[in-house]
Write a protein that holds these residues in place. Structure first.
Motif, PDB file in Angstrom:
ATOM      1  N   ALA A  80       0.791  -1.257   0.064  1.00 21.99           N
ATOM      2  CA  ALA A  80       0.034  -0.127   0.091  1.00 21.99           C
ATOM      3  C   ALA A  80       1.027   1.340  -0.139  1.00 21.99           C
ATOM      4  O   ALA A  80       0.569   2.257  -0.614  1.00 21.99           O
ATOM      5  CB  ALA A  80      -0.989   0.056   1.192  1.00 21.99           C
ATOM      6  N   VAL A  81       1.984   1.440   0.739  1.00 19.99           N
ATOM      7  CA  VAL A  81       2.723   2.324   0.952  1.00 19.99           C
ATOM      8  C   VAL A  81       3.620   2.700  -0.477  1.00 19.99           C
ATOM      9  O   VAL A  81       3.735   3.811  -0.664  1.00 19.99           O
ATOM     10  CB  VAL A  81       3.771   2.272   2.150  1.00 19.99           C
ATOM     11  N   GLN A  82       3.803   1.579  -0.945  1.00 17.47           N
ATOM     12  CA  GLN A  82       4.694   1.671  -2.150  1.00 17.47           C
ATOM     13  C   GLN A  82       3.746   2.419  -3.157  1.00 17.47           C
ATOM     14  O   GLN A  82       4.465   3.208  -4.149  1.00 17.47           O
ATOM     15  CB  GLN A  82       5.013   0.394  -2.900  1.00 17.47           C
ATOM     16  N   GLN A  83       2.374   2.228  -3.266  1.00 21.55           N
ATOM     17  CA  GLN A  83       1.408   2.930  -4.160  1.00 21.55           C
ATOM     18  C   GLN A  83       1.548   4.512  -4.040  1.00 21.55           C
ATOM     19  O   GLN A  83       1.330   5.116  -4.706  1.00 21.55           O
ATOM     20  CB  GLN A  83      -0.017   2.321  -4.160  1.00 21.55           C
ATOM     21  N   TYR A  84       1.469   4.933  -2.616  1.00 22.42           N
ATOM     22  CA  TYR A  84       1.502   6.011  -2.423  1.00 22.42           C
ATOM     23  C   TYR A  84       2.799   6.816  -3.062  1.00 22.42           C
ATOM     24  O   TYR A  84       2.676   7.846  -3.429  1.00 22.42           O
ATOM     25  CB  TYR A  84       1.533   6.357  -0.688  1.00 22.42           C
ATOM     26  N   ALA A 105      -8.046  -7.966   4.070  1.00 27.78           N
ATOM     27  CA  ALA A 105      -8.052  -8.449   2.804  1.00 27.78           C
ATOM     28  C   ALA A 105      -6.934  -7.869   1.778  1.00 27.78           C
ATOM     29  O   ALA A 105      -6.892  -6.420   2.088  1.00 27.78           O
ATOM     30  CB  ALA A 105      -9.499  -8.507   1.747  1.00 27.78           C
ATOM     31  N   ASP A 106      -6.060  -8.662   0.862  1.00 28.04           N
ATOM     32  CA  ASP A 106      -5.500  -8.019   0.160  1.00 28.04           C
ATOM     33  C   ASP A 106      -5.818  -6.973  -0.691  1.00 28.04           C
ATOM     34  O   ASP A 106      -5.202  -6.068  -1.244  1.00 28.04           O
ATOM     35  CB  ASP A 106      -4.641  -9.168  -0.779  1.00 28.04           C
ATOM     36  N   SER A 107      -7.299  -6.896  -1.217  1.00 31.46           N
ATOM     37  CA  SER A 107      -7.872  -6.077  -1.990  1.00 31.46           C
ATOM     38  C   SER A 107      -7.871  -4.708  -1.408  1.00 31.46           C
ATOM     39  O   SER A 107      -7.712  -3.538  -1.959  1.00 31.46           O
ATOM     40  CB  SER A 107      -9.242  -6.362  -2.293  1.00 31.46           C
ATOM     41  N   TYR A 108      -7.817  -4.614  -0.115  1.00 34.11           N
ATOM     42  CA  TYR A 108      -7.949  -3.266   0.749  1.00 34.11           C
ATOM     43  C   TYR A 108      -6.488  -2.743   0.402  1.00 34.11           C
ATOM     44  O   TYR A 108      -6.490  -1.530   0.273  1.00 34.11           O
ATOM     45  CB  TYR A 108      -7.933  -3.667   2.220  1.00 34.11           C
ATOM     46  N   THR A 131      -6.453   0.326  -2.744  1.00 34.76           N
ATOM     47  CA  THR A 131      -5.804   1.585  -2.330  1.00 34.76           C
ATOM     48  C   THR A 131      -5.265   2.059  -3.777  1.00 34.76           C
ATOM     49  O   THR A 131      -5.241   3.464  -3.823  1.00 34.76           O
ATOM     50  CB  THR A 131      -4.466   0.833  -1.675  1.00 34.76           C
ATOM     51  N   GLY A 132      -5.337   1.444  -4.997  1.00 33.91           N
ATOM     52  CA  GLY A 132      -5.224   2.039  -5.973  1.00 33.91           C
ATOM     53  C   GLY A 132      -6.189   3.129  -6.480  1.00 33.91           C
ATOM     54  O   GLY A 132      -5.781   4.084  -7.052  1.00 33.91           O
ATOM     55  N   GLN A 133      -7.251   2.663  -6.221  1.00 28.56           N
ATOM     56  CA  GLN A 133      -8.438   3.534  -6.440  1.00 28.56           C
ATOM     57  C   GLN A 133      -8.163   4.706  -5.736  1.00 28.56           C
ATOM     58  O   GLN A 133      -8.596   5.889  -6.076  1.00 28.56           O
ATOM     59  CB  GLN A 133      -9.797   2.956  -6.063  1.00 28.56           C
ATOM     60  N   LEU A 134      -7.880   4.510  -4.232  1.00 24.66           N
ATOM     61  CA  LEU A 134      -7.778   5.801  -3.477  1.00 24.66           C
ATOM     62  C   LEU A 134      -6.766   6.552  -4.106  1.00 24.66           C
ATOM     63  O   LEU A 134      -6.883   7.980  -4.176  1.00 24.66           O
ATOM     64  CB  LEU A 134      -7.338   5.120  -2.156  1.00 24.66           C
ATOM     65  N   VAL A 135      -5.752   5.945  -4.509  1.00 23.36           N
ATOM     66  CA  VAL A 135      -4.447   7.035  -5.046  1.00 23.36           C
ATOM     67  C   VAL A 135      -5.040   7.806  -6.391  1.00 23.36           C
ATOM     68  O   VAL A 135      -4.681   8.966  -6.499  1.00 23.36           O
ATOM     69  CB  VAL A 135      -3.247   6.130  -5.482  1.00 23.36           C
ATOM     70  N   ARG A 136      -5.843   7.163  -7.339  1.00 21.96           N
ATOM     71  CA  ARG A 136      -6.381   7.815  -8.478  1.00 21.96           C
ATOM     72  C   ARG A 136      -7.294   8.840  -7.946  1.00 21.96           C
ATOM     73  O   ARG A 136      -7.169   9.935  -8.621  1.00 21.96           O
ATOM     74  CB  ARG A 136      -6.949   6.695  -9.595  1.00 21.96           C
TER      75      ARG A 136
END
Length: 581
Positions: A52-56, A313-316, A321-326
């Motif tokens: 998750a942090v890597q996506q940020y 869950a891994d989707s969270y 998280t990808g949707q949150l970032v977008r």
């Protein structure tokens, strides 16, 4: 734009990881159930958080990160999995990726992953002695450094999000500078709080707690479960204060974890919580009421039981998280930030301190200020929960007595570990299940066997330097002269209130008084000794049960318990507040 300042709402994400011991006397216990539990959480305990942090980082969010709390219990058991090859060896290097990502920094140089301060054995901190709070946090700090190679944060996520202002002196002593709490308990401490009745799941606030200024931006959230209104202007860190029985003022920063938005986020992140809609309602209310303060913009945590339910869950951590970032890349109204970055950019004013009502998170029977989830069946002739608190009070006194007089005693280390393990909140949470109801008893009996000869020798020699141990008092009915629950409905409560507590001392109790402070001064009321609390779990020692009727109709009061043992040691308990109508 309002007043030349950009309106932006800041929020953070907090994930919680814990797994208590099933046998308080055996830290090496392992069974098929534990194997299954840990085996289903491999990603939670290894690479989900770094992913998750890597996506940020990849999205270029300069202040984004998350905080995460790990109990000492879960870290110890993961280390054991690694050493012994449990769970088919899937935890052989469980903390490797976490240690690597622990070095990632925000633009301001703060950690992208903050390992929050915590209680080693997941204790309910409002109901244990200050010295045990300090030790639970200190032990946890050392294990975090060992496991992740970084210092634990100075921000505390208290287990069960359970907070009471009486914790503040111990937290400050332990090096904590800020504490996370459930936002509803700040809202309910306002003079104009719009109580939502039975939908809220709690009694009306006690008027002694409602001392903060009114808010002008109450809003009922839509498209999310919300049992009561929230105030966006109160969703920011601020100092909270506590005055002790000796008149000393203690303060630290309090950070709101928004109850309803966080609860929805915990079901699965962006996929469960419609961030633009629900958070947009918060934003719109700020604009509508003009309550935006550019020096202290709204900030709140989306918090969850990170290894449980949808938030585990891994989707969270990945897809959602990808949707949150977008979404964040396209919506300038909001910014994801770590707690440290927010506090560095928008420090609260230490000259402005507020009061926060006691309580925990919504999942603990709505988190009432009396912590009744951990007082189940308190109004019946026998309560497994009260039994465990009485036993624990006695054991705490024995451990502290020996520690104060003979700190190098060879059995003390084992006894302290048994004590801290027995403080695990889960041993009260699952009332009615024998395996949980007996855990405190098992730990106390084992510890009593270790300490009894040494403590009896100290007492006989007149070397007892430790005053009585006083359990945090509680009052029934919860709001004398106010409201109570009756057959699932709100009804008038009797005006006569009764204060209850447990007290124990190795040298025996000489007196126990309840000191009530009113505008006219102090009154000491002798508490009635009902003898040892009745036990049905075979405990070898327990505390004595004391009560006293409170004065009727004297209004907003402060009170504390004072106890003296036969060795002449006198102790004052914590200063409490209540309105007696």
């Amino acid at each position: 734009m309002i007043g030349g300042s950009e309106i932006k709402v800041y929020f953070g994400i907090h994930k919680h990881m814990h797994q208590p011991y099933y046998d308080a006397t055996d830290p090496d216990g392992w069974d098929g159930e534990k194997e299954a539990i840990f085996g289903s959480r491999v990603g939670n305990y290894t690479d989900f958080i770094p992913a998750a942090v890597q996506q940020y980082i990849d999205a270029g969010l300069p202040h984004a990160g998350l905080s995460t709390s790990w109990s000492g219990s879960v870290i110890e058991q993961l280390d054991r999995c690694a050493v012994e090859g449990l769970c088919s060896g899937r935890f052989s290097s469980w903390n490797g990726v976490l240690r690597e990502m622990a070095g990632a920094k925000t633009r301001l140089g703060n950690p992208r992953i903050a390992f929050t301060a915590f209680g080693f054995f997941h204790p309910l901190m409002p109901l244990i002695p200050a010295r045990d709070i300090v030790r639970q946090i200190t032990w946890h700090r050392q294990l975090v450094r060992d496991a992740f190679g970084v210092k634990a944060s100075n921000v505390l996520f208290p287990p069960e999000t359970a907070f009471h202002v009486r914790m503040i002196p111990a937290l400050v002593e332990a090096g904590v500078t800020a504490v996370i709490y459930d936002s509803i308990h700040r809202f309910r401490a306002c003079r104009d709080y719009p109580y939502a009745g039975i939908n809220e799941g709690m009694l009306p606030p006690n008027s002694s707690d409602q001392v903060n200024r009114p808010a002008n931006d109450w809003v009922q959230l839509r498209n999310v479960w919300a049992g009561s209104k929230i105030s966006p202007s109160l969703l920011s860190p601020e100092y909270v204060a506590y005055e002790d029985a000796d008149g000393h003022l203690h303060k630290l920063i309090a950070i709101p974890a928004e109850r309803y938005i966080g609860n929805e986020d915990a079901r699965g992140g962006f996929g469960a919580l419609h961030y633009p809609d629900v958070l947009g309602q918060v934003y719109d209310r700020i604009v509508e009421t003009g309550s935006f303060d550019p020096a202290h913009p709204p900030f709140f945590l989306l918090h969850s039981d990170g290894d449980n339910h949808g938030g585990g869950a891994d989707s969270y951590y990945k897809h959602n998280t990808g949707q949150l970032v977008r979404w964040l890349s396209e919506d300038p109204r909001f910014e994801l930030t770590t707690i440290d970055d927010y506090l560095q950019r928008f420090p609260p004013d230490p000259a402005h301190a507020v009061h926060i009502e006691a309580g925990s998170w919504a999942g603990a029977d709505n988190g009432d200020p009396q912590f009744m989830k951990w007082f189940s069946r308190y109004d019946q002739p026998y309560s497994p929960d009260l039994n465990s608190w009485a036993l624990l009070t006695a054991f705490q006194n024995l451990v502290h007595t020996l520690e104060d007089s003979e700190p190098g005693h060879p059995q003390l280390t084992r006894a302290i570990r048994l004590l801290l393990t027995a403080e695990t909140s889960c041993y009260w949470y699952w009332t009615g299940q024998d395996v949980w109801d007996r855990q405190v008893t098992n730990a106390v009996n084992r510890g009593y066997g270790l300490l009894k000869p040494a403590v009896e020798r100290l007492v006989a020699a007149g070397l007892d330097r430790t005053g009585p141990t006083i359990f945090a008092p509680w009052v029934t009915p919860e709001n004398p002269g106010g409201k109570r629950w009756r057959h699932g409905c709100l009804a008038d409560a009797p005006r006569q209130g009764t204060a209850h507590t447990f007290v124990y001392d190795a040298s025996g109790i000489k007196r126990v008084n309840l000191v009530v402070r009113t505008a006219n001064g102090e009154t000491a009321l002798a508490m009635q000794d009902h003898g040892p609390y009745p036990c049905e779990t075979g405990a070898e020692l327990t505390a004595r049960y004391y009560t006293v009727d409170l004065p009727v109709g004297v209004g907003d009061v402060r009170y504390y318990v004072e106890a003296e043992d036969h060795a002449g040691n006198v102790v004052r308990g914590t200063l409490e507040r209540i309105a007696l109508l």
